[in-house]
Design a protein around this motif. Sequence first.
Motif, mmCIF file in Angstrom:
data_model
loop_
_atom_site.group_PDB
_atom_site.id
_atom_site.type_symbol
_atom_site.label_atom_id
_atom_site.label_comp_id
_atom_site.label_asym_id
_atom_site.label_seq_id
_atom_site.Cartn_x
_atom_site.Cartn_y
_atom_site.Cartn_z
ATOM 1 N N PRO A 4 0.808 -1.208 0.000
ATOM 2 C CA PRO A 4 0.000 0.000 0.000
ATOM 3 C C PRO A 4 0.837 1.251 0.000
ATOM 4 N N ALA A 167 -6.165 4.690 5.323
ATOM 5 C CA ALA A 167 -6.775 4.840 3.998
ATOM 6 C C ALA A 167 -6.046 3.973 2.974
ATOM 7 N N ALA A 168 -4.716 3.895 3.093
ATOM 8 C CA ALA A 168 -3.940 3.065 2.171
ATOM 9 C C ALA A 168 -4.246 1.581 2.369
ATOM 10 N N ARG A 171 -7.481 1.110 0.576
ATOM 11 C CA ARG A 171 -7.278 1.262 -0.867
ATOM 12 C C ARG A 171 -6.578 0.035 -1.449
ATOM 13 N N HIS A 172 -5.593 -0.472 -0.740
ATOM 14 C CA HIS A 172 -4.866 -1.656 -1.205
ATOM 15 C C HIS A 172 -5.794 -2.874 -1.273
ATOM 16 N N ALA A 176 -13.771 0.859 -0.216
ATOM 17 C CA ALA A 176 -14.026 2.280 0.040
ATOM 18 C C ALA A 176 -14.436 2.461 1.499
#
Length: 350
Positions: A4, A167-168, A171-172, A176
């Motif tokens: 990430p 958040a990473a 995202r990875h 959402a």
Amino acid sequence: MPAPRSRGASSAKAPSAKAKASIPQLAWHEIRPAPVVLVTGPEAFLADRASRVLRDALRAQDASLEVHDLRADGYAPGELLTLASPSLFGEPRLIRVENVEKCSDAFLEDVLDYLASPADDTVVLLRHGGGMRGKKMLDAIRSGQGSGIEIVCTELKRDSDRADFAAAEFRHAGRAIAPAALRALINAFSDDLAELASACQQLVADTEGEITPQTVEKYYGGRVETNAFAVADAAIAGQHGQALALLRHAIATGADPVPMVAAFAMKLRTMAKVGGSRGSGGQLAGQLGLAPWQIDRARRDLQGWTEEGLGRAILAVADADAQVKGAARDPIYSLETLVRTVAARGLPPA
């Protein structure tokens, strides 16, 4: 290498030696194979994560990878050189060494010898948590001896860095998360990066679709920090009755008054920092050391507040902090007084 990308991690500053280092100095998620991989910095969780990422990448390249673990503070002369010697079948090797900041003289001598001629198909990972022990070795690696890289694992102290990290993670994983849900999660795990990462993984594994504030509340609503920020949010919004009800519920379920006051302090300090600023959240994020969503939230919180009222509320927080830490006999009454003051937006009683 799949890992990430996190602005919080990539913004980590390297040690003071960075200016004179001639090797790549990378964030934890940028780790890659090299003859010598020096992992520095105080954030143990990120260092462990980097080590696992490297091991998995090497194993994906060759399933016959041999992994050996050493402790530099209990090192026997010759161990490193023996493990790095060519094996009968030529399997690639990963040699991981912990506690390099406490290393023995024998370890330092062997590493300096090894840097002059690193073994083929071998990666030596050296974990140095900080301090001056082994400076000659660190300087040698950073000067380029051993053709190494340095992975800098700076502690993520700011909420904005932790938010970027979380958040990473989502995202990875291709998931959402709503901004308010991310904020609630950061508030719930403000003191332990490992617990925050575990919470992210649990939400990814146990839920579907976008992760909402209701999802976070369902899983982690019992966390003291979450209760504290719920009280602070209600009081700052002027909702006196709701704030008092939330406060009494939090106390009844075991909340400590000290982090309750700390939640008010953080919220009000952020409001004071953002108050009067101009520009978008994205433009001000680096300047103020906050995430864009924190700036936007603080601006919403500031509605109905005056500069004088905010100043009085901050003084009330300082007074309550002293009282809940022993200056008053009844910390609960001190908290209720703070809630009344903040809910009145710092205005004196009519």
